[in-house]
Design an enzyme around this catalytic site. Structure first.
Site, PDB file in Angstrom:
ATOM      1  CG  LEU A 143      -1.622   1.322   1.563  1.00 41.80           C
ATOM      2  CD1 LEU A 143      -2.656   1.644   0.498  1.00 41.80           C
ATOM      3  CD2 LEU A 143      -2.269   1.259   2.943  1.00 41.80           C
ATOM      4  CB  SER A 144       0.787   4.267   0.456  1.00 47.97           C
ATOM      5  OG  SER A 144       1.166   5.622   0.407  1.00 47.97           O
ATOM      6  CB  ALA A 145       5.654   4.262   1.015  1.00 51.48           C
TER       7      ALA A 145
END
Length: 365
Positions: A143-145
């Site tokens: 997720l995300s980074a």
């Protein structure tokens, strides 16, 4: 030169309230995976009743999160217990990044053989050997980074993975500094698909076959703009040579589901556009096939992204209650088994072809 204080602050994701207790104690810290040049921490959840040659799912958390928080909230630990695969979760350390982001934008951490990318590769090799897993059934998601770092791993170590899923993440190779990371998150002008694909092909000597890629992105995401998800899909279409038009459909839960085929006719790249979703991984915590729990970055949406990702990888099967009697699909343990290919047909039969494929994937009843 832009000031880095506000830039770094903007990369932060607030901690998820209440998440620590929800998954406490299900991951075990494991040492001795190798030289660990990225100085990450390896954590593993290995159900005791798994069968021989189980699959491995590598789960990468977002900024400010711990491995336990994200793996539990997104439902990966629940799914591992129910379906008998192992979860390995590299965890960032504050000396590397004060906000616990994986350093997907630092050149020393995103090259094959160096930094955090090499640490994760070593952890995968160690886990496969230590738990007697099937090396042909290794998958990665984040997720995300963590999604951006998933892109890094798929590009720099593609031979390790049968498939990957990038949730609210970014393409490989679009940033080499914090300011560039911020620009990439805004994604006002994406590089061309050819440029993005060349970045992956130049990241290792691997010439294929390539892992399949599933991209999930909220259409109301204001942290990593939806254009970044479109760019991830474009990157992997270029890598796979999936030049034909997408087969598209609207799923019963409201997603726009797009599939591109590789030259051999097999599904290669998926894009799931989730309307109304901000920055996070959508979950459905209750009901048939529910898993995980709602939190700040795993909002309850009625869409179980982790379950759908694992289903596409052949790691899970739908509960009998989720389908009409007699239609429950069998388990699909093989490494690269996918939902039935969405093969092009006559123009007036495209909808039927898409619906048949969605039913094979369990997305339509």
């Amino acid at each position: 030169m832009p000031r880095l204080g506000p830039t770094v602050a903007a990369l932060r994701m607030p901690r998820m309230p209440g998440a620590d207790a929800a998954g406490a104690g299900r991951l075990r810290t494991v040492a001795g995976s190798g030289s660990n040049p990225g100085r990450l921490v390896m954590k593993v959840h290995a159900p005791v009743d798994r069968g021989p040659g189980a699959a491995l799912v590598v789960v990468l958390h977002g900024c400010t999160q711990t491995a336990e928080e994200y793996a539990a909230a997104a439902g990966w630990l629940d799914l591992a217990d129910r379906f008998g695969f192992v979860v390995m979760t590299p965890e960032q350390a504050r000396p590397n990044n004060p906000n616990l982001c994986f350093n997907w934008f630092q050149p020393g951490d995103i090259r094959r053989g160096a930094g955090e990318a090499e640490s994760i590769a070593q952890m995968i090799a160690h886990t496969v050997g230590a738990y007697d897993l099937d090396a042909s059934r290794v998958f990665i998601t984040g997720l995300s980074a963590g999604g951006a770092m998933t892109s890094v791993m798929l590009a720099t170590y593609p031979e390790l993975f049968a498939g990957g899923a990038i949730v609210a993440g970014l393409p490989f190779g679009v940033a080499a500094s914090v300011p560039e990371a911020m620009e990439a998150m805004a994604m006002t002008a994406a590089p061309s698909a050819a440029t993005l694909g060349a970045a992956v092909r130049g990241a290792s000597a691997h010439a294929g076959p390539w892992p399949t890629v599933s991209v999930w992105h909220g259409q109301a995401d204001r942290v990593v703009r939806p254009a970044a998800g479109e760019a991830v899909a474009a990157q992997w279409r270029a890598v796979h040579g999936a030049t034909g038009p997408a087969q598209t459909a609207r799923t019963p839960d409201g997603r726009d589901f797009l599939v591109w085929l590789a030259p051999d006719g097999e599904p290669a790249v998926e894009l799931h556009r989730v309307p109304g979703l901000g920055h996070g991984a959508p979950v459905r915590a209750t009901g048939p096939n529910g898993c995980g729990h709602a939190s700040l970055y795993t909002p309850e949406t009625g869409v179980s992204s982790s379950f759908e990702i694992a289903l596409g990888w052949g790691l899970v099967e739908r509960d009998a209650a989720a389908a009409p009697s007699g239609t429950r699909p069998p388990p699909r343990p093989a490494a690269m088994e996918r939902p039935a290919p969405v093969r092009p047909g006559p123009a007036d039969g495209v909808s039927r072809v898409i619906n048949d494929a969605l039913r094979a994937a369990g997305l339509l009843q």
